[in-house]
Design an enzyme around this catalytic site. Structure first.
Site, PDB file in Angstrom:
ATOM      1  N   LYS A  49       0.840  -1.201   0.000  1.00  0.00           N
ATOM      2  CA  LYS A  49       0.000   0.000   0.000  1.00  0.00           C
ATOM      3  C   LYS A  49       0.877   1.255   0.000  1.00  0.00           C
ATOM      4  CE  LYS A  49      -0.329   0.104   5.058  1.00  0.00           C
ATOM      5  NZ  LYS A  49      -1.232   0.161   6.224  1.00  0.00           N
ATOM      6  N   ARG A 153     -10.105   0.193  15.743  1.00  0.00           N
ATOM      7  CA  ARG A 153     -10.105   0.887  14.449  1.00  0.00           C
ATOM      8  C   ARG A 153     -11.055   0.112  13.531  1.00  0.00           C
ATOM      9  NH1 ARG A 153      -4.410   1.499  11.376  1.00  0.00           N
ATOM     10  NH2 ARG A 153      -4.952  -0.656  10.834  1.00  0.00           N
ATOM     11  N   HIS A 185      -6.063  -6.897  13.409  1.00  0.00           N
ATOM     12  CA  HIS A 185      -4.798  -6.158  13.390  1.00  0.00           C
ATOM     13  C   HIS A 185      -4.333  -5.903  14.815  1.00  0.00           C
ATOM     14  CE1 HIS A 185      -1.858  -3.830  11.084  1.00  0.00           C
ATOM     15  NE2 HIS A 185      -1.890  -2.936  12.052  1.00  0.00           N
ATOM     16  N   ARG A 241       1.152 -10.601   7.270  1.00  0.00           N
ATOM     17  CA  ARG A 241       1.000  -9.449   6.390  1.00  0.00           C
ATOM     18  C   ARG A 241       2.082  -8.394   6.669  1.00  0.00           C
ATOM     19  NH1 ARG A 241      -3.826  -9.531   9.241  1.00  0.00           N
ATOM     20  NH2 ARG A 241      -3.224  -7.479  10.006  1.00  0.00           N
ATOM     21  N   TYR A 287      14.573  30.596   6.495  1.00  0.00           N
ATOM     22  CA  TYR A 287      13.466  31.375   7.020  1.00  0.00           C
ATOM     23  C   TYR A 287      13.553  31.564   8.531  1.00  0.00           C
ATOM     24  CZ  TYR A 287      10.946  30.926   2.573  1.00  0.00           C
ATOM     25  OH  TYR A 287      10.564  31.006   1.261  1.00  0.00           O
ATOM     26  N   CYS A 334      12.783  24.246   3.839  1.00  0.00           N
ATOM     27  CA  CYS A 334      11.940  25.022   2.942  1.00  0.00           C
ATOM     28  C   CYS A 334      11.146  24.078   2.032  1.00  0.00           C
ATOM     29  CB  CYS A 334      12.803  25.966   2.101  1.00  0.00           C
ATOM     30  SG  CYS A 334      13.897  27.015   3.084  1.00  0.00           S
ATOM     31  N   ASP A 336      11.360  23.521  -1.176  1.00  0.00           N
ATOM     32  CA  ASP A 336      12.111  22.836  -2.228  1.00  0.00           C
ATOM     33  C   ASP A 336      13.567  22.583  -1.887  1.00  0.00           C
ATOM     34  OD1 ASP A 336       9.874  23.190  -4.193  1.00  0.00           O
ATOM     35  OD2 ASP A 336      10.385  25.289  -3.857  1.00  0.00           O
TER      36      ASP A 336
END
Length: 407
Positions: A49, A153, A185, A241, A287, A334, A336
């Site tokens: 997944k 869950r 699970h 799993r 920054y 930042c 990028d």
């Protein structure tokens, strides 16, 4: 899409990108073999997944199958459909069972049945929708009933299990559904001494007895993910799993690291420095000026940022390796890029040189677990959040050996 199929424009885009994630498919196959040995009486479902935990859905699935997995698991129906179609496009490829489990009312479950997928059901409404899809397609649906044994869950709680079993039994009697599995699970398997695991195993046993008493006889019972597979043999049942361990990362770093478990981390993230420059002592960085140079030094700009999945929580802390030496992100991450203070002795480092964010650690580079530690998270998040614009390049065993792929 593999480079051979991408066309020249896509190839140029990959070549222009200054960062790359190298994925060792041989390591994935090896890790599945380790997991098979840890659970010798159970079949292995490799969980692929989230785009193969950020490693690439189809290449990692093929590598896991090469390592001996006979099932594949994905959360989302769209992932499962992509996986089935991609595997079918390779002539002579194995046709594994694929389980998908996370969908909401109104999902196009007829597509799942047409693609020969296994489906999970946690509530009567899910059985009803699977039944309708089966009638529409003329196919019998393979269903895994999920029970909540203490995770809180997904799955039916004990007091709701009777209704789920009644719905499943009616559909089975009608011939639209075959209950092939029962699963749950574990919540605390990475804490090896936590009594919650034993309690969940007991609750699972009680649920299995109720399923059998309802006249349903599943082929596979499954409870263990990576931590259960590696640390709790009593949770293996018929099928395990594993997810994160398939990619060579430990599910429980406080218990055992990857090397101690015989696992090989499969991903290495690198970027070429986009700029180097001298900077005097007291130079503010990035920054907010949250960091300043303390001596006359040299700075490097690494063209990866939070848009690529580098956690902003790694500001001032994320480890990197440049020219064989360890550094850390200087100042804020930042969108990028990040800045690294290379020190006064690194004048020979130039733009285009390689910065390694993480790898398997064999050459002293940071690992995904190192990044997780400084960010206060888990290695799962570090690899799965890697952005789509970072090209993946595949090495080792497998049909995508040596080719780049842009997710």
């Amino acid at each position: 899409m593999a480079a051979a199929d991408a066309g020249p424009d896509a190839d140029d885009g990959r070549a222009a990108h200054p960062a790359r994630a190298f994925v060792d498919l041989g390591a994935i196959a090896h890790n599945v073999q380790v997991l098979r040995a840890a659970a010798p009486t159970a079949a292995v479902m490799a969980v692929v997944k989230a785009d193969g935990y950020g490693h690439g859905l189809l290449p990692t699935a093929r590598a896991a199958l090469a390592g001996g997995a006979t099932w594949l698991g994905v959360a989302q129906l769209a992932e499962a459909l992509t996986l089935r179609a991609g595997l079918a496009a390779q002539p002579g490829a194995p046709r594994p069972r694929i389980l998908t489990w996370l969908y909401a009312p109104g999902a196009p479950l007829h597509l799942a049945l047409e693609a020969d997928l296994d489906l999970s059901a946690s509530a009567p409404w899910a059985v009803a929708e699977i039944d309708r899809a089966a009638r529409a397609t003329g196919r019998t649906a393979r269903v895994h009933l999920k029970v909540d044994t203490g995770m809180g869950r997904g799955g039916a709680r004990p007091e709701a299990l009777a209704d789920l079993l009644a719905a499943a039994g009616a559909a089975a009697a009608a011939g639209t559904v075959e209950v092939v599995g029962v699963w749950s699970h574990l919540a605390c398997a990475d804490e090896v001494d936590n009594p919650a695991t034993a309690a969940q195993v007991a609750a699972f046993g009680e649920a299995l007895a109720r399923v059998e008493a309802a006249g349903l006889h599943p082929q596979v019972r499954h409870l263990a993910a990576s931590a259960g597979t590696l640390f709790h043999p009593g949770t293996h049942f018929d099928l395990v799993r594993p997810g994160i361990a398939v990619y060579g990362l430990t599910p429980a770093p406080d218990v055992a690291d990857a090397a101690a478990l015989g696992l090989r981390p499969a991903m290495r993230l690198e970027a070429r420095l986009a700029l180097t420059k001298p900077a005097p002592a007291g130079t503010p960085l990035s920054y907010g000026h949250t960091a300043r140079t303390t001596t006359d030094t040299h700075l490097g700009v690494v063209p990866l940022g939070y848009a690529d999945g580098v956690p902003r929580a790694a500001s001032g802390a994320g480890p990197l390796q440049v020219a064989g030496r360890r550094y850390h992100v200087a100042g804020r991450v930042c969108m990028d890029q990040v800045v690294v203070d290379l020190g006064p002795e690194s004048a020979a480092v130039r733009a285009g040189d390689t910065a390694v964010l993480f790898g398997d650690g064999a050459a002293g580079e940071p690992t995904a677990e190192d990044w997780a530690r400084v960010c206060g998270t888990i290695s799962y998040e570090i690899v799965t959040r890697l952005g789509a614009r970072v090209p993946r390049e595949y090495r080792g065993a497998g049909p995508d050996d040596g080719r780049a792929e842009q997710p």
